[in-house]
Motif scaffolding. Structure first.
Motif, PDB file in Angstrom:
ATOM      1  N   ARG A  22     -10.870 -30.462   0.266  1.00 30.19           N
ATOM      2  CA  ARG A  22      -9.674 -29.655   0.027  1.00 30.19           C
ATOM      3  C   ARG A  22      -8.937 -29.403   1.331  1.00 30.19           C
ATOM      4  NH1 ARG A  22      -9.928 -30.859  -4.470  1.00 30.19           N
ATOM      5  NH2 ARG A  22     -10.275 -29.584  -6.325  1.00 30.19           N
ATOM      6  N   ARG A  23      -7.614 -29.363   1.256  1.00 25.79           N
ATOM      7  CA  ARG A  23      -6.847 -28.926   2.417  1.00 25.79           C
ATOM      8  C   ARG A  23      -6.708 -27.403   2.334  1.00 25.79           C
ATOM      9  NH1 ARG A  23      -3.518 -32.453   5.171  1.00 25.79           N
ATOM     10  NH2 ARG A  23      -2.032 -30.770   5.487  1.00 25.79           N
ATOM     11  N   PRO A  24      -6.915 -26.712   3.436  1.00 27.06           N
ATOM     12  CA  PRO A  24      -6.833 -25.241   3.363  1.00 27.06           C
ATOM     13  C   PRO A  24      -5.387 -24.802   3.218  1.00 27.06           C
ATOM     14  CG  PRO A  24      -7.145 -25.953   5.631  1.00 27.06           C
ATOM     15  CD  PRO A  24      -7.228 -27.194   4.789  1.00 27.06           C
ATOM     16  N   PRO A  25      -5.163 -23.581   2.742  1.00 23.15           N
ATOM     17  CA  PRO A  25      -3.793 -23.061   2.696  1.00 23.15           C
ATOM     18  C   PRO A  25      -3.237 -22.919   4.115  1.00 23.15           C
ATOM     19  CG  PRO A  25      -5.345 -21.578   1.600  1.00 23.15           C
ATOM     20  CD  PRO A  25      -6.147 -22.638   2.254  1.00 23.15           C
ATOM     21  N   ILE A  28      -4.029 -19.789   7.832  1.00 24.12           N
ATOM     22  CA  ILE A  28      -5.305 -19.063   7.896  1.00 24.12           C
ATOM     23  C   ILE A  28      -5.608 -18.810   9.378  1.00 24.12           C
ATOM     24  CG2 ILE A  28      -7.778 -19.187   7.452  1.00 24.12           C
ATOM     25  CD1 ILE A  28      -6.431 -19.116   4.851  1.00 24.12           C
ATOM     26  N   PRO A  29      -5.733 -17.535   9.796  1.00 20.24           N
ATOM     27  CA  PRO A  29      -5.972 -17.276  11.226  1.00 20.24           C
ATOM     28  C   PRO A  29      -7.294 -17.876  11.684  1.00 20.24           C
ATOM     29  CG  PRO A  29      -5.623 -15.214  10.010  1.00 20.24           C
ATOM     30  CD  PRO A  29      -5.712 -16.301   8.990  1.00 20.24           C
ATOM     31  N   GLY A  30      -7.238 -18.643  12.756  1.00 15.25           N
ATOM     32  CA  GLY A  30      -8.462 -19.171  13.353  1.00 15.25           C
ATOM     33  C   GLY A  30      -9.113 -20.296  12.584  1.00 15.25           C
ATOM     34  N   TRP A  31      -8.410 -20.890  11.604  1.00 14.22           N
ATOM     35  CA  TRP A  31      -9.048 -21.949  10.813  1.00 14.22           C
ATOM     36  C   TRP A  31      -9.569 -23.048  11.723  1.00 14.22           C
ATOM     37  CZ3 TRP A  31      -8.751 -27.174  10.225  1.00 14.22           C
ATOM     38  CH2 TRP A  31      -9.504 -27.713   9.165  1.00 14.22           C
TER      39      TRP A  31
ATOM     40  N   GLY B 178     -13.079 -29.213   4.887  1.00 15.58           N
ATOM     41  CA  GLY B 178     -12.596 -29.446   3.532  1.00 15.58           C
ATOM     42  C   GLY B 178     -13.539 -29.006   2.437  1.00 15.58           C
ATOM     43  N   THR B 180     -15.599 -26.825  -0.326  1.00 14.71           N
ATOM     44  CA  THR B 180     -15.340 -25.684  -1.201  1.00 14.71           C
ATOM     45  C   THR B 180     -16.540 -24.749  -1.094  1.00 14.71           C
ATOM     46  OG1 THR B 180     -13.980 -26.937  -2.738  1.00 14.71           O
ATOM     47  CG2 THR B 180     -15.012 -24.937  -3.579  1.00 14.71           C
ATOM     48  N   TRP B 198     -13.691 -20.031   6.760  1.00  7.91           N
ATOM     49  CA  TRP B 198     -12.431 -20.608   7.261  1.00  7.91           C
ATOM     50  C   TRP B 198     -12.578 -21.038   8.719  1.00  7.91           C
ATOM     51  CZ3 TRP B 198      -9.746 -22.077   3.458  1.00  7.91           C
ATOM     52  CH2 TRP B 198      -9.376 -21.257   2.387  1.00  7.91           C
ATOM     53  N   LEU B 199     -13.251 -20.207   9.538  1.00  6.38           N
ATOM     54  CA  LEU B 199     -13.444 -20.568  10.948  1.00  6.38           C
ATOM     55  C   LEU B 199     -14.188 -21.895  11.065  1.00  6.38           C
ATOM     56  CD1 LEU B 199     -14.536 -17.151  12.555  1.00  6.38           C
ATOM     57  CD2 LEU B 199     -12.292 -18.219  12.670  1.00  6.38           C
ATOM     58  N   GLY B 201     -13.979 -24.374   9.003  1.00  5.15           N
ATOM     59  CA  GLY B 201     -13.225 -25.514   8.509  1.00  5.15           C
ATOM     60  C   GLY B 201     -13.272 -25.720   7.012  1.00  5.15           C
ATOM     61  N   ALA B 202     -13.642 -24.692   6.244  1.00  2.91           N
ATOM     62  CA  ALA B 202     -13.648 -24.854   4.785  1.00  2.91           C
ATOM     63  C   ALA B 202     -12.248 -25.203   4.291  1.00  2.91           C
ATOM     64  CB  ALA B 202     -14.121 -23.560   4.125  1.00  2.91           C
ATOM     65  N   GLY B 203     -12.191 -25.912   3.160  1.00  3.73           N
ATOM     66  CA  GLY B 203     -10.905 -26.254   2.561  1.00  3.73           C
ATOM     67  C   GLY B 203     -10.514 -25.278   1.470  1.00  3.73           C
ATOM     68  N   ARG B 204     -11.530 -24.584   0.941  1.00  6.48           N
ATOM     69  CA  ARG B 204     -11.273 -23.669  -0.169  1.00  6.48           C
ATOM     70  C   ARG B 204     -12.364 -22.613  -0.147  1.00  6.48           C
ATOM     71  NH1 ARG B 204     -11.209 -25.468  -6.526  1.00  6.48           N
ATOM     72  NH2 ARG B 204     -10.139 -23.615  -7.310  1.00  6.48           N
ATOM     73  N   PRO B 223      -7.982 -14.600   3.670  1.00 11.75           N
ATOM     74  CA  PRO B 223      -7.647 -14.499   2.244  1.00 11.75           C
ATOM     75  C   PRO B 223      -8.364 -15.581   1.434  1.00 11.75           C
ATOM     76  CG  PRO B 223      -5.886 -15.643   3.391  1.00 11.75           C
ATOM     77  CD  PRO B 223      -6.969 -15.362   4.430  1.00 11.75           C
ATOM     78  N   ARG B 342      -8.869 -13.637  16.261  1.00  8.43           N
ATOM     79  CA  ARG B 342      -9.180 -14.330  15.008  1.00  8.43           C
ATOM     80  C   ARG B 342      -9.954 -13.434  14.050  1.00  8.43           C
ATOM     81  NH1 ARG B 342     -11.903 -18.100  18.655  1.00  8.43           N
ATOM     82  NH2 ARG B 342     -10.225 -19.089  19.811  1.00  8.43           N
TER      83      ARG B 342
END
Lengths: 179, 402
Positions: A22-25, A28-31, B178, B180, B198-199, B201-204, B223, B342
């Motif tokens: 999946r591509r993230p939205p 996203i801070p710090g992705w 990427g 989930t 998210w930090l 590298g997750a996609g969802r 979020p 962050r």
């Protein structure tokens, strides 16, 4: 989805791993700041020598034992450092001593400790009374907070508690009348 | 000193107790400035943890100022502001030498399966905890970290447990770009696990819970997408429907033994004690993950046994990683994240209570009243200390001006 044979949907699974990614939205801070698994703090899981600690001894000092402390049968003795809060006492202490005859692998060890905890609660109430303190169950259980933030729940619980108390009193009075 | 005291299931009070003292040459005594109630404290509060003795002081998340040090302490002195990882560890044993600081073998005589933890019953070593004015901190050269000058006490206290535990939960999931990730539990640990995903590298990221205000907070703060389990008929089917019918790449259990959602699990695990808590979430995690996926467990369960579909773990080729967080090895990186903007852990704090109101604090947190997510306790002497410190700083700056 129907289970009727005539209109059974056929599902062929052939998602490619790239499609499943999946591509993230956006935004996203710090992705991805820790994207590289090998750069993460706990990689590898077991890492030696350890970082971040100021060990300046070869042998650990032993804490003197001033109170009764139990140790698991799955180790040969006490640890060099241990807690000394609430040493075992009374009947609950005897039950705990019995529990420590069994290993952590044995269910009896844990069930006896849980039972000792319940006995300890009663001993705690007796100890309070012996020291001239009547425990205030209402405040200890957060009654004021329940009244303030969940008044309907408080009233419901009060009705239930009152109903149970009334039933017990009624059953008791019937028993007395029969005798 | 004033300290929290456990009196029985659902009963706690603030009462006066003897101050702790130095008992080992590497001990320190810390005056507590901030202390939190953790979701895992609720297992103690509910009487589920074996060997929880009446009179015990809970509290494994605290920061404070060093008041006294033992004769062998070299890295701390009186007046240092420290954050204290919830793990007590020696730095010397086989496990500490591998940075498995939460699995130390030299600080807990009562259970080899568990390391040392402040204020978490005698099953974790019998140390009184930090929901008090003062606390004994063993191995002061090893565990505590001086709080960086630019960090608030509120951020620092979240670094003692909740934030690093959430971060380690994501790390144990071995998240790839990427992926989930489904996080079960929208409490503080689940929120940090989701943000950490998210930090990495997750996609969802999807968070599951049953408390609507917590899901709304997660949706905005992480979020992420959210799922209310009360609106779902079958969790595994629902997750598979959301993920191309394959399942999630990573499932994180940030709930543990007091999960809701399955009557049989609650009855046997929480009320009848036939298993070590309700394993509902772990069951869902196993069945919602894709084949070859990863399960990461930071939710706390008891030491006996639980009903989980272990056969599905085998047939699906799942990898399970679990542990109590080894806090200190994550702190440098987490501090970098905070300084870079962050992460701001203190944003999950919703309630501040004086230590005297401990009983109400526990009840509000346990019953999820008043939209409580994370409560912080402030002991009475903390206010006096902070006022004194502020006036000293002011006096020094006036001397410089003159």
């Amino acid at each position: 989805m129907s289970n009727h044979p005539e209109d059974m949907t056929v599902y062929v699974e052939k998602t490619t791993p790239e499609e499943h990614q999946r591509r993230p939205p956006e935004g996203i801070p710090g992705w991805g700041a820790d994207l590289d698994p090998q750069a993460r703090p706990a990689y590898p899981m077991e890492r030696t020598p350890p970082r971040f600690i100021n060990k300046h001894w070869d042998d650990l000092d032993h804490q003197p034992r001033t109170v009764k402390v139990f140790h698991s049968t799955e180790r040969p003795g006490l640890t060099p450092v241990f807690g000394t809060a609430q040493p075992p006492s009374g009947l609950s202490g005897l039950i705990r001593a019995g529990a420590f005859r069994y290993s952590e692998n044995d269910l009896r060890h844990w069930l006896m400790l849980l039972f000792a905890d319940r006995v300890d609660v009663v001993e705690g109430i007796i100890d309070d009374l012996a020291h001239g303190h009547v425990p205030n169950f209402f405040t200890e259980m957060g009654g004021p907070a329940e009244w303030r933030y969940n008044r309907n729940g408080f009233i419901r619980k009060a009705f239930i508690a009152g109903g149970i108390a009334a039933l017990l009193l009624y059953a008791n009075s019937r028993r007395k009348r029969r005798t | 000193m004033l300290a929290m005291q456990y009196r029985g299931p659902y009963r706690v009070r603030a009462t006066h107790k003897a101050e702790p003292r130095i008992e080992h040459p590497n001990d320190a005594i810390v005056r507590v400035l901030r202390s939190c109630i953790c979701g895992s404290d609720l297992h103690l509060y509910h009487g589920l943890v074996p060997d929880t003795r009446v009179g015990h002081t809970f509290g494994h998340e605290f920061v404070g100022v060093v008041e006294q040090v033992g004769p062998s302490v070299r890295s701390l002195q009186k007046g240092d502001h420290v954050l204290v990882p919830f793990n007590i560890f020696c730095g010397t044993c086989f496990f500490c030498q591998k940075e498995l600081f939460s699995n130390c073998h030299n600080v807990n005589p009562e259970a080899t399966a568990i390391g040392g933890i402040y204020g978490y019953s005698h099953s974790t070593g019998g140390y009184d905890g930090g929901q008090a004015e003062f606390v004994r901190v063993p191995m002061a050269d090893i565990g505590p970290l001086k709080i960086p000058a630019d960090m608030s006490l509120d951020d620092a206290v979240l670094l003692t447990d909740a934030c690093p535990t959430g971060y380690q939960a994501a790390e144990m999931g071995e998240i790839a770009e990427g992926d989930t990730v489904v996080v079960f539990g929208a409490g503080p640990v689940g929120l940090f696990a989701a943000k950490s995903a998210w930090l990495m590298g997750a996609g969802r990221v999807i968070v599951v819970d049953h408390v609507e205000y917590r899901l709304e907070f997660a949706r905005q703060w992480v979020p992420c997408e959210v799922v209310n389990l009360k609106e779902v008929k079958d969790m595994a089917e629902h997750i598979k429907r959301m993920t191309d019918w394959l399942g999630a790449d990573v499932c994180i259990d940030a709930v543990g033994a007091e999960a809701v959602g399955n009557t049989l699990q609650q009855l046997t695990g929480r009320y009848l004690k036939l298993q070590a808590g309700a394993a509902t979430v772990l069951h869902w995690a196993i069945n919602s993950a894709r084949k070859g996926g990863n399960i990461s467990i930071v939710g706390v369960y008891g030491p006996t046994g639980n009903m989980v579909p272990i056969g599905n773990v085998v047939n699906k080729g799942l990898t399970i990683r679990a542990n109590q967080a080894s806090v200190k090895r994550h702190l440098p990186r987490l501090i970098e994240h905070i300084q870079a903007g962050r992460l701001k852990p203190s944003e999950v704090i919703t309630h501040r209570f004086p230590l005297e109101a401990i009983a109400d604090a526990y009840h509000i947190f346990s019953s999820k009243l008043d939209h409580c997510i994370k409560p912080v306790l402030i002991p009475p002497s903390a206010h006096a200390y902070e006022r004194e410190l502020a006036s000293q700083v002011q006096a020094q700056s006036q001397v410089r001006v003159h």
